[in-house]
Design a protein around this motif. Structure first.
Motif, PDB file in Angstrom:
ATOM      1  N   LEU A 172      -2.504   9.269  -4.486  1.00  0.00           N
ATOM      2  CA  LEU A 172      -2.216   7.857  -4.273  1.00  0.00           C
ATOM      3  C   LEU A 172      -3.471   7.018  -4.493  1.00  0.00           C
ATOM      4  CD1 LEU A 172      -0.200   5.684  -3.489  1.00  0.00           C
ATOM      5  CD2 LEU A 172      -0.724   6.137  -1.085  1.00  0.00           C
ATOM      6  N   ASP A 197       3.854   3.762  -8.847  1.00  0.00           N
ATOM      7  CA  ASP A 197       2.926   4.777  -8.362  1.00  0.00           C
ATOM      8  C   ASP A 197       3.481   6.178  -8.570  1.00  0.00           C
ATOM      9  OD1 ASP A 197       1.061   2.889  -7.446  1.00  0.00           O
ATOM     10  OD2 ASP A 197       2.086   2.712  -5.527  1.00  0.00           O
ATOM     11  N   LEU A 198       4.741   6.375  -8.206  1.00  0.00           N
ATOM     12  CA  LEU A 198       5.346   7.696  -8.330  1.00  0.00           C
ATOM     13  C   LEU A 198       5.406   8.137  -9.787  1.00  0.00           C
ATOM     14  CD1 LEU A 198       8.269   7.331  -5.763  1.00  0.00           C
ATOM     15  CD2 LEU A 198       6.086   8.499  -5.441  1.00  0.00           C
ATOM     16  N   THR A 210       3.844   3.914  -1.538  1.00  0.00           N
ATOM     17  CA  THR A 210       4.123   4.366  -2.888  1.00  0.00           C
ATOM     18  C   THR A 210       5.304   3.606  -3.443  1.00  0.00           C
ATOM     19  OG1 THR A 210       5.341   6.143  -1.806  1.00  0.00           O
ATOM     20  CG2 THR A 210       3.221   6.701  -2.747  1.00  0.00           C
ATOM     21  N   ARG A 251      -3.984   4.088  -7.328  1.00  0.00           N
ATOM     22  CA  ARG A 251      -4.268   2.755  -6.817  1.00  0.00           C
ATOM     23  C   ARG A 251      -5.612   2.211  -7.314  1.00  0.00           C
ATOM     24  NH1 ARG A 251      -0.846   0.528  -2.989  1.00  0.00           N
ATOM     25  NH2 ARG A 251       1.201   1.062  -3.781  1.00  0.00           N
ATOM     26  N   THR A 260       0.800  -1.209   0.000  1.00  0.00           N
ATOM     27  CA  THR A 260       0.000   0.000   0.000  1.00  0.00           C
ATOM     28  C   THR A 260       0.843   1.273   0.000  1.00  0.00           C
ATOM     29  OG1 THR A 260      -1.722  -1.212   1.143  1.00  0.00           O
ATOM     30  CG2 THR A 260      -1.966   1.130   1.124  1.00  0.00           C
ATOM     31  N   PHE A 283       5.286  11.341   0.868  1.00  0.00           N
ATOM     32  CA  PHE A 283       4.422  10.162   0.779  1.00  0.00           C
ATOM     33  C   PHE A 283       3.026  10.481   1.316  1.00  0.00           C
ATOM     34  CE2 PHE A 283       3.428   6.204   3.377  1.00  0.00           C
ATOM     35  CZ  PHE A 283       2.838   5.516   2.342  1.00  0.00           C
ATOM     36  N   THR A 284       2.956  11.105   2.482  1.00  0.00           N
ATOM     37  CA  THR A 284       1.653  11.434   3.058  1.00  0.00           C
ATOM     38  C   THR A 284       0.948  12.512   2.248  1.00  0.00           C
ATOM     39  OG1 THR A 284       2.750  12.977   4.587  1.00  0.00           O
ATOM     40  CG2 THR A 284       2.297  10.769   5.401  1.00  0.00           C
ATOM     41  N   PHE A 322       0.967  12.730  -1.023  1.00  0.00           N
ATOM     42  CA  PHE A 322       0.298  12.020  -2.103  1.00  0.00           C
ATOM     43  C   PHE A 322      -1.011  11.409  -1.612  1.00  0.00           C
ATOM     44  CE2 PHE A 322       4.726  11.168  -3.974  1.00  0.00           C
ATOM     45  CZ  PHE A 322       4.636  12.263  -4.825  1.00  0.00           C
ATOM     46  N   TYR A 323      -1.018  10.979  -0.369  1.00  0.00           N
ATOM     47  CA  TYR A 323      -2.234  10.411   0.211  1.00  0.00           C
ATOM     48  C   TYR A 323      -3.279  11.503   0.443  1.00  0.00           C
ATOM     49  CZ  TYR A 323      -5.315   8.493   3.812  1.00  0.00           C
ATOM     50  OH  TYR A 323      -6.411   8.104   4.533  1.00  0.00           O
ATOM     51  N   ILE A 332       1.834   9.063 -10.831  1.00  0.00           N
ATOM     52  CA  ILE A 332       1.447  10.351 -10.244  1.00  0.00           C
ATOM     53  C   ILE A 332       2.097  11.494 -11.014  1.00  0.00           C
ATOM     54  CG2 ILE A 332       1.722  11.814  -8.195  1.00  0.00           C
ATOM     55  CD1 ILE A 332       1.333   9.259  -6.507  1.00  0.00           C
ATOM     56  N   PHE A 334      -3.916   2.095   4.369  1.00  0.00           N
ATOM     57  CA  PHE A 334      -2.885   3.130   4.335  1.00  0.00           C
ATOM     58  C   PHE A 334      -2.484   3.512   5.757  1.00  0.00           C
ATOM     59  CE2 PHE A 334      -1.404   7.435   4.714  1.00  0.00           C
ATOM     60  CZ  PHE A 334      -0.400   7.488   3.770  1.00  0.00           C
TER      61      PHE A 334
END
Length: 332
Positions: free
Chosen positions: A199, A12-13, A8, A203, A6, A190-191, A193-194, A16, A142
């Motif tokens: 993210l 994923d990166l 990144t 996903r 779950t 990372f957070t 992106f959430y 994005i 997450f």
């Protein structure tokens, strides 16, 4: 989805980054139930023009709601808040084929046409992924992943954290408070992106592709009530497993016996061991409807004038009790 997958990843990166130019190109009101599917539950209603569906609010089982057009229900504002326009376009490729597929189902011709069968399987995959159940699962996993990754940085991975902190700041970091601050800083992108929904956007797109491929070669059953009718909930595609006399639902795809989706009062799709167009008794129809209510996020829908109203109100009282208990457990 699981904790180990779950975070990144490189893919994923990269995705994005590809989506960044269209981050603000969003569809405000996104349907989690396709309008074309809701129209199959629509009919003329008293004191209303056009075709309407009858919604039921499970939080208020005794409240009588007005009928609504399919366009005005089964939707969530900014369900995917990041670059959703292109995602809606991809989902629309499936939905635009739905009217012809349902016509074939009603004519008893769907299973003889590989193209129609593929559309129906894609429809199940779409509603399984584009759901409030999937979104809630994503958020829970997450949160678990974030806490586990942060814990790792502060224990087994503390040397990795210190090295990364030295590279970023030029400072040696020691002590639990300083390391905790550095861990949060290291995970900030990372957070972000959430929080922006980026993210979730990549996903859910990836999950749709994977589930679509997983279901692509599954045989399909088309079930018709011998008596009674189906309703549809706002988490309409359900994984189901038989456990003795009980029907369990919402388990992982790999743990279920079938995945079902109501496509109108008179038809339900189910992944199966072999293609079949089969009648089912009222007792099974009733059990499927109860599962739709139990799995719903808040609303279920029938055609106006449906005889299912008393059953929905009775079962919804159990739904309220179950959700209250679930919330108390989650917040404990």
């Amino acid at each position: 989805m699981n904790v180990g997958t779950t975070g990144t990843g490189t893919g994923d990166l990269a995705r994005i980054a590809e989506l960044a130019p269209e981050a603000g190109a969003n569809v405000a009101h996104q349907h989690v139930i396709s309008q074309a599917l809701l129209r199959e539950f629509a009919a003329p209603a008293k004191r209303a023009s056009g075709l309407h569906v009858q919604p039921y609010d499970l939080r208020h089982p005794d409240r009588r709601l007005k009928t609504r057009s399919p366009r005005g229900v089964g939707q969530i504002e900014h369900f995917v808040p990041y670059a959703s326009a292109s995602l809606e376009a991809r989902w629309g490729e499936v939905e635009q084929e739905l009217p012809s597929a349902i016509t074939a189902v009603k004519a008893g011709e769907a299973l003889g046409d590989p193209r129609i069968s593929a559309i129906l399987r894609d429809l199940i995959a779409l509603h399984y992924v584009r759901s409030q159940h999937y979104r809630e699962l994503f958020h829970r996993i997450f949160a678990a992943f974030y806490q586990e990754r942060r814990r790792w940085f502060l224990t087994e991975g503390v040397q990795v954290l210190q090295a990364a902190s030295l590279e970023r700041t030029g400072l040696h970091t020691t002590g639990p408070q300083g390391l905790a601050v550095r861990a949060d800083e290291l995970m900030s992108s990372f957070t972000n992106f959430y929080r922006t929904g980026a993210l979730f956007r990549v996903r859910i797109e990836d999950a749709f592709g994977k589930v679509r491929r997983l279901m692509a070669h599954s045989p399909l059953e088309i079930l018709e009530p011998e008596e009674g009718e189906f309703l549809i909930g706002d988490n309409p595609a359900l994984t189901v497993r038989q456990d003795g006399d009980n029907l369990l639902y919402n388990m992982a795809l790999g743990d279920c016996h079938t995945t079902v989706l109501s496509i109108g009062p008179g038809h339900m799709l189910a992944l199966a061991p072999a293609d079949a167009h089969a009648p089912i008794p009222k007792s099974v129809v009733d059990r499927m409807n109860v599962l739709q209510i139990k799995a719903a996020h808040r609303y279920v829908y029938t055609r106006p004038g449906s005889p299912l109203a008393p059953m929905i109100r009775e079962v919804s009282r159990d739904w309220v009790a179950d959700h209250l208990q679930h919330n108390r457990t989650r917040n404990a």
